[in-house]
Design a protein around this motif. Structure first.
Motif, PDB file in Angstrom:
ATOM      1  N   THR A 177       0.852  -1.190   0.000  1.00 52.15           N
ATOM      2  CA  THR A 177       0.000   0.000   0.000  1.00 52.15           C
ATOM      3  C   THR A 177       0.889   1.241   0.000  1.00 52.15           C
ATOM      4  O   THR A 177       1.810   1.352   0.825  1.00 52.15           O
ATOM      5  N   LEU A 178       0.604   2.175  -0.923  1.00 56.90           N
ATOM      6  CA  LEU A 178       1.459   3.334  -1.125  1.00 56.90           C
ATOM      7  C   LEU A 178       0.803   4.599  -0.575  1.00 56.90           C
ATOM      8  O   LEU A 178      -0.401   4.798  -0.734  1.00 56.90           O
ATOM      9  N   ARG A 179       1.621   5.469   0.039  1.00 60.51           N
ATOM     10  CA  ARG A 179       1.115   6.736   0.582  1.00 60.51           C
ATOM     11  C   ARG A 179       2.179   7.812   0.421  1.00 60.51           C
ATOM     12  O   ARG A 179       3.328   7.626   0.843  1.00 60.51           O
ATOM     13  N   SER A 180       1.793   8.902  -0.223  1.00 61.81           N
ATOM     14  CA  SER A 180       2.734  10.025  -0.368  1.00 61.81           C
ATOM     15  C   SER A 180       2.698  10.865   0.909  1.00 61.81           C
ATOM     16  O   SER A 180       1.710  10.859   1.649  1.00 61.81           O
ATOM     17  N   GLN A 181       3.780  11.616   1.145  1.00 60.74           N
ATOM     18  CA  GLN A 181       3.857  12.448   2.340  1.00 60.74           C
ATOM     19  C   GLN A 181       3.611  13.926   2.046  1.00 60.74           C
ATOM     20  O   GLN A 181       3.127  14.663   2.888  1.00 60.74           O
ATOM     21  N   ARG A 182       3.954  14.357   0.842  1.00 56.07           N
ATOM     22  CA  ARG A 182       3.778  15.758   0.451  1.00 56.07           C
ATOM     23  C   ARG A 182       3.115  15.827  -0.918  1.00 56.07           C
ATOM     24  O   ARG A 182       3.790  15.735  -1.943  1.00 56.07           O
ATOM     25  N   PRO A 183       1.769  15.992  -0.954  1.00 53.83           N
ATOM     26  CA  PRO A 183       0.828  16.022   0.181  1.00 53.83           C
ATOM     27  C   PRO A 183       0.573  14.614   0.731  1.00 53.83           C
ATOM     28  O   PRO A 183       0.878  13.625   0.073  1.00 53.83           O
ATOM     29  N   ASP A 184      -0.003  14.562   1.918  1.00 54.12           N
ATOM     30  CA  ASP A 184      -0.286  13.275   2.564  1.00 54.12           C
ATOM     31  C   ASP A 184      -1.565  12.681   1.970  1.00 54.12           C
ATOM     32  O   ASP A 184      -2.661  13.139   2.280  1.00 54.12           O
ATOM     33  N   LYS A 185      -1.422  11.686   1.106  1.00 52.55           N
ATOM     34  CA  LYS A 185      -2.601  11.054   0.505  1.00 52.55           C
ATOM     35  C   LYS A 185      -2.260   9.645   0.047  1.00 52.55           C
ATOM     36  O   LYS A 185      -1.094   9.307  -0.184  1.00 52.55           O
ATOM     37  N   GLU A 186      -3.295   8.838  -0.064  1.00 61.36           N
ATOM     38  CA  GLU A 186      -3.119   7.464  -0.527  1.00 61.36           C
ATOM     39  C   GLU A 186      -2.792   7.458  -2.016  1.00 61.36           C
ATOM     40  O   GLU A 186      -3.375   8.220  -2.802  1.00 61.36           O
ATOM     41  N   MET A 187      -1.872   6.561  -2.398  1.00 61.13           N
ATOM     42  CA  MET A 187      -1.419   6.498  -3.783  1.00 61.13           C
ATOM     43  C   MET A 187      -1.715   5.151  -4.435  1.00 61.13           C
ATOM     44  O   MET A 187      -1.104   4.785  -5.437  1.00 61.13           O
ATOM     45  N   GLY A 188      -2.649   4.417  -3.874  1.00 58.85           N
ATOM     46  CA  GLY A 188      -2.997   3.129  -4.464  1.00 58.85           C
ATOM     47  C   GLY A 188      -2.182   1.992  -3.867  1.00 58.85           C
ATOM     48  O   GLY A 188      -1.608   2.114  -2.778  1.00 58.85           O
ATOM     49  N   SER A 189      -2.115   0.899  -4.601  1.00 61.53           N
ATOM     50  CA  SER A 189      -1.417  -0.278  -4.076  1.00 61.53           C
ATOM     51  C   SER A 189      -0.882  -1.133  -5.219  1.00 61.53           C
ATOM     52  O   SER A 189      -1.254  -0.969  -6.388  1.00 61.53           O
ATOM     53  N   VAL A 190      -0.004  -2.050  -4.859  1.00 65.36           N
ATOM     54  CA  VAL A 190       0.561  -3.025  -5.793  1.00 65.36           C
ATOM     55  C   VAL A 190       0.351  -4.401  -5.190  1.00 65.36           C
ATOM     56  O   VAL A 190       0.732  -4.642  -4.027  1.00 65.36           O
ATOM     57  N   ARG A 191      -0.257  -5.286  -5.947  1.00 69.39           N
ATOM     58  CA  ARG A 191      -0.492  -6.664  -5.495  1.00 69.39           C
ATOM     59  C   ARG A 191       0.367  -7.591  -6.344  1.00 69.39           C
ATOM     60  O   ARG A 191       0.222  -7.654  -7.559  1.00 69.39           O
ATOM     61  N   ARG A 192       1.260  -8.327  -5.706  1.00 69.72           N
ATOM     62  CA  ARG A 192       2.230  -9.174  -6.409  1.00 69.72           C
ATOM     63  C   ARG A 192       2.009 -10.636  -6.024  1.00 69.72           C
ATOM     64  O   ARG A 192       1.950 -10.979  -4.848  1.00 69.72           O
ATOM     65  N   TYR A 193       1.904 -11.496  -7.036  1.00 72.13           N
ATOM     66  CA  TYR A 193       1.706 -12.923  -6.770  1.00 72.13           C
ATOM     67  C   TYR A 193       2.241 -13.740  -7.937  1.00 72.13           C
ATOM     68  O   TYR A 193       2.538 -13.196  -9.024  1.00 72.13           O
ATOM     69  N   LEU A 194       2.377 -15.038  -7.723  1.00 74.46           N
ATOM     70  CA  LEU A 194       2.872 -15.949  -8.753  1.00 74.46           C
ATOM     71  C   LEU A 194       1.705 -16.621  -9.455  1.00 74.46           C
ATOM     72  O   LEU A 194       0.723 -17.009  -8.824  1.00 74.46           O
ATOM     73  N   GLN A 195       1.839 -16.777 -10.768  1.00 78.20           N
ATOM     74  CA  GLN A 195       0.857 -17.505 -11.573  1.00 78.20           C
ATOM     75  C   GLN A 195       1.648 -18.441 -12.479  1.00 78.20           C
ATOM     76  O   GLN A 195       2.247 -17.996 -13.453  1.00 78.20           O
ATOM     77  N   GLU A 196       1.640 -19.722 -12.094  1.00 77.84           N
ATOM     78  CA  GLU A 196       2.503 -20.715 -12.740  1.00 77.84           C
ATOM     79  C   GLU A 196       3.951 -20.245 -12.614  1.00 77.84           C
ATOM     80  O   GLU A 196       4.453 -20.115 -11.512  1.00 77.84           O
ATOM     81  N   GLU A 197       4.629 -19.929 -13.726  1.00 80.78           N
ATOM     82  CA  GLU A 197       6.032 -19.527 -13.644  1.00 80.78           C
ATOM     83  C   GLU A 197       6.210 -18.022 -13.812  1.00 80.78           C
ATOM     84  O   GLU A 197       7.331 -17.535 -13.946  1.00 80.78           O
TER      85      GLU A 197
END
Length: 211
Positions: A177-197
């Motif tokens: 989960t990403l959050r910037s500090q200047r300005p302080d706000k949520e920046m979305g997220s990154v979901r990482r997983y394996l699918q086969e190889e």
């Protein structure tokens, strides 16, 4: 029951009583009436009878049973290896726009195919510790993560700006989960997983746009 000559061992686990005597004795010595959990070693010498304590099979099984924490650690994927970006799916321009990236930067990214075959990652992982080295046309960045659910310093994977990252496991996926500090706000997220190889990265903008 195992018989060998005049010596035998009888271990009973069912809820019954056992009569033990010498199988080769010719006299009419009275057998011993033992409880259901007794382990008896006997021989033709009726004076030699050893009663051992019951075998605790349940405790043994509990000791051998893996803990829930050990199970979860074993189920987590290992992203170690060298990776190259092979394809981008979804509307990446809409994703970048939702993150507030301007038209010029979005056009440049599009002209470069959004980094397909140009972005390389080298991942070193030891349990919850990850070191991700990303190389793209802009240069090389190193991100060190500890997937413990606490905020730590990092860099936005798209805009290359410093921000706070909260990394945690969600089943077989690593969610950042990403959050910037200047300005302080949520920046979305990154979901990482394996699918086969393959390693899959789902990028989610603050407004929910996924690519």
């Amino acid at each position: 029951v195992s018989l060998s000559g005049c010596h035998f061992v009888c271990a009973m686990f069912d809820k019954i009583a056992v009569l033990v005597g010498c199988p080769c004795s010719s006299d009419n010595s009275a057998p011993m009436n033992l409880g259901q959990d007794d382990l008896v070693e006997a021989s033709c010498d009726l004076d030699h009878v050893v009663i051992q304590p019951p075998v605790k099979t349940e405790d043994t099984q509990e000791e051998k049973a893996p803990k829930e924490s050990e199970k979860s650690e074993k189920s987590r994927p290992n992203f170690s290896g060298d990776w190259v970006l092979l394809r981008v799916e979804g509307d990446f321009d809409a994703f970048m726009k939702a993150k507030g990236i301007g038209y010029v930067s979005r056009s440049l990214a599009k002209s470069m195919g959004y980094g397909v075959n140009k972005v390389h990652q080298s991942v070193e992982q030891d349990g919850d510790k990850l070191k991700i080295t990303t190389t793209n046309p802009k240069g090389t960045k190193v991100l060190k993560l500890l997937a413990n659910g606490e905020e730590q310093d990092g860099t936005d994977p798209i805009e290359d700006k410093p921000l706070k990252i909260r990394a945690a496991w969600d089943g077989p996926a690593l969610v950042m989960t990403l959050r910037s500090q200047r300005p302080d706000k949520e920046m979305g997220s990154v979901r990482r997983y394996l699918q086969e190889e393959d390693t899959i990265q789902e990028l989610v903008a603050p407004n929910g746009v996924v690519t």
